[in-house]
Design a protein around this motif. Sequence first.
Motif, mmCIF file in Angstrom:
data_model
loop_
_atom_site.group_PDB
_atom_site.id
_atom_site.type_symbol
_atom_site.label_atom_id
_atom_site.label_comp_id
_atom_site.label_asym_id
_atom_site.label_seq_id
_atom_site.Cartn_x
_atom_site.Cartn_y
_atom_site.Cartn_z
ATOM 1 N N PHE A 36 10.923 27.986 -2.344
ATOM 2 C CA PHE A 36 11.763 28.572 -1.299
ATOM 3 C C PHE A 36 13.174 28.005 -1.375
ATOM 4 N N ILE A 37 13.299 26.695 -1.464
ATOM 5 C CA ILE A 37 14.628 26.082 -1.489
ATOM 6 C C ILE A 37 15.317 26.334 -2.832
ATOM 7 N N ALA A 38 14.596 26.126 -3.940
ATOM 8 C CA ALA A 38 15.090 26.538 -5.256
ATOM 9 C C ALA A 38 14.610 27.975 -5.432
ATOM 10 N N PHE A 39 15.302 28.929 -4.844
ATOM 11 C CA PHE A 39 14.697 30.186 -4.429
ATOM 12 C C PHE A 39 14.148 31.013 -5.571
ATOM 13 N N ASN A 40 12.841 31.287 -5.482
ATOM 14 C CA ASN A 40 12.144 32.248 -6.343
ATOM 15 C C ASN A 40 11.362 33.144 -5.403
ATOM 16 N N GLY A 41 11.967 34.281 -5.057
ATOM 17 C CA GLY A 41 11.431 35.118 -3.991
ATOM 18 C C GLY A 41 10.020 35.600 -4.216
ATOM 19 N N ASP A 42 9.720 36.040 -5.429
ATOM 20 C CA ASP A 42 8.385 36.566 -5.705
ATOM 21 C C ASP A 42 7.317 35.488 -5.529
ATOM 22 N N VAL A 43 7.580 34.305 -6.072
ATOM 23 C CA VAL A 43 6.601 33.211 -5.997
ATOM 24 C C VAL A 43 6.468 32.705 -4.566
ATOM 25 N N ALA A 44 7.592 32.508 -3.876
ATOM 26 C CA ALA A 44 7.549 32.024 -2.497
ATOM 27 C C ALA A 44 6.759 32.980 -1.609
ATOM 28 N N ARG A 45 6.994 34.276 -1.785
ATOM 29 C CA ARG A 45 6.310 35.262 -0.947
ATOM 30 C C ARG A 45 4.818 35.299 -1.253
ATOM 31 N N ALA A 103 30.731 22.596 -1.506
ATOM 32 C CA ALA A 103 29.436 22.672 -0.830
ATOM 33 C C ALA A 103 28.356 23.232 -1.758
ATOM 34 N N ILE A 104 28.690 24.265 -2.546
ATOM 35 C CA ILE A 104 27.723 24.811 -3.491
ATOM 36 C C ILE A 104 27.306 23.744 -4.505
ATOM 37 N N THR A 105 28.272 22.973 -4.980
ATOM 38 C CA THR A 105 27.969 21.875 -5.914
ATOM 39 C C THR A 105 27.017 20.877 -5.275
ATOM 40 N N ALA A 106 27.282 20.527 -4.002
ATOM 41 C CA ALA A 106 26.413 19.577 -3.292
ATOM 42 C C ALA A 106 25.008 20.156 -3.110
ATOM 43 N N PHE A 107 24.930 21.448 -2.792
ATOM 44 C CA PHE A 107 23.630 22.125 -2.684
ATOM 45 C C PHE A 107 22.842 21.991 -3.976
ATOM 46 N N GLN A 108 23.500 22.331 -5.062
ATOM 47 C CA GLN A 108 22.804 22.363 -6.348
ATOM 48 C C GLN A 108 22.345 20.977 -6.783
ATOM 49 N N LEU A 109 23.034 19.952 -6.340
ATOM 50 C CA LEU A 109 22.597 18.591 -6.642
ATOM 51 C C LEU A 109 21.274 18.246 -5.959
ATOM 52 N N ALA A 141 23.655 15.126 9.754
ATOM 53 C CA ALA A 141 23.164 14.971 8.385
ATOM 54 C C ALA A 141 23.728 13.724 7.730
ATOM 55 N N ASP A 142 24.983 13.416 8.016
ATOM 56 C CA ASP A 142 25.579 12.166 7.516
ATOM 57 C C ASP A 142 24.830 10.961 8.063
ATOM 58 N N GLU A 143 24.570 11.003 9.372
ATOM 59 C CA GLU A 143 23.885 9.879 10.036
ATOM 60 C C GLU A 143 22.475 9.688 9.477
ATOM 61 N N LYS A 144 21.790 10.785 9.162
ATOM 62 C CA LYS A 144 20.391 10.726 8.719
ATOM 63 C C LYS A 144 20.235 10.782 7.190
ATOM 64 N N SER A 145 21.366 10.765 6.468
ATOM 65 C CA SER A 145 21.332 10.819 5.001
ATOM 66 C C SER A 145 20.539 12.037 4.511
ATOM 67 N N ALA A 146 20.961 13.220 4.977
ATOM 68 C CA ALA A 146 20.291 14.480 4.637
ATOM 69 C C ALA A 146 21.272 15.378 3.886
ATOM 70 N N PRO A 147 21.385 15.222 2.553
ATOM 71 C CA PRO A 147 22.421 15.946 1.800
ATOM 72 C C PRO A 147 22.264 17.451 1.806
ATOM 73 N N PHE A 148 21.012 17.955 1.859
ATOM 74 C CA PHE A 148 20.829 19.407 1.890
ATOM 75 C C PHE A 148 21.480 20.002 3.130
#
Length: 294
Positions: free
Chosen positions: A2-11, A185-191, A149-156
């Motif tokens: 789901f997060i590394a999105f593969n719609g067919d597999v997730a569904r 932000a996209i770069t941070a997501f992909q990391l 997210a900064d406080e809780k160290s949640a990069p996503f």
Amino acid sequence: NFIAFNGDVARDLAAQFLALAEKQRATIPLLVGHRLVGPSSLITGDIVDGRAHYDQALALYDAAEHRSLATRFGYDIRVSILSFRSVALWMLGYPEAALLDADQALKDARETGHAPSLMFALAGTSVTHLLLRNYATANARADELVAVADEKSAPFWKAWGRTIQGCVLALTGKSSGAIQQIIAAITAFQLTGATWGLPTWLVHLAKAYADLRQFEDAWRCIDEAILAVEKAKERWWEAEVNRIAGEIALKSPAPDSAKAYFERAVTVARTQQTKSWELRAATSMARLWRDQGK
């Protein structure tokens, strides 16, 4: 998937889970099953089905019995349902109901005192307010999300908040800032391994480039967004990707392709029964016809 999105597999995985839950006939597995099928349907473009599963999950939820599940499944299930059912409701043409869900999701999340539930609510409802064009509220939700997210160290979730901030900049005419913010932000997501949401972020980036008349970069983003829609089956924003492509075409040196993009946007929206996307696409088409003297 789901997060590394593969719609067919997730569904498929969500459907398997729900099928097992229906055999057990116990409330909690059914609740979780409908809650899994809801977003997998929504993001792959079956908005009506996604909304129906969110409704079924919400009907099974009892706060006294199920709120404690937040520590087991990562966040409060009702909060997660309301946060993204609000998006589905907006797309289907119910903005007032969408706003009610968004407000309730954030209220519930604050009452839990549970940071992951709060981050989930801030993320989902920031999208709803973006769609409602409540840009100040969307930005405020994103600012709070980044802080928590900064406080809780949640990069996503931090990347999510940064992306919403960038989208607000793009939609309010601050194109240079939007480009820098969304790319970072996209770069941070992909990391984090995430690709979910890529068509959404890319179409706002494309708009920002086009507003600065950087059409080569704008079309590159549109092409990447369409590829993500087709490859990953992330179709919930497909109509808007095509509509924005049409708007970019009108600004570019070769505007003739705009009509085809608008027609595609209307067709996708009608297929998905997303009245709000259809209204936006039809309005773009009507403006084109008006400017052509039709």
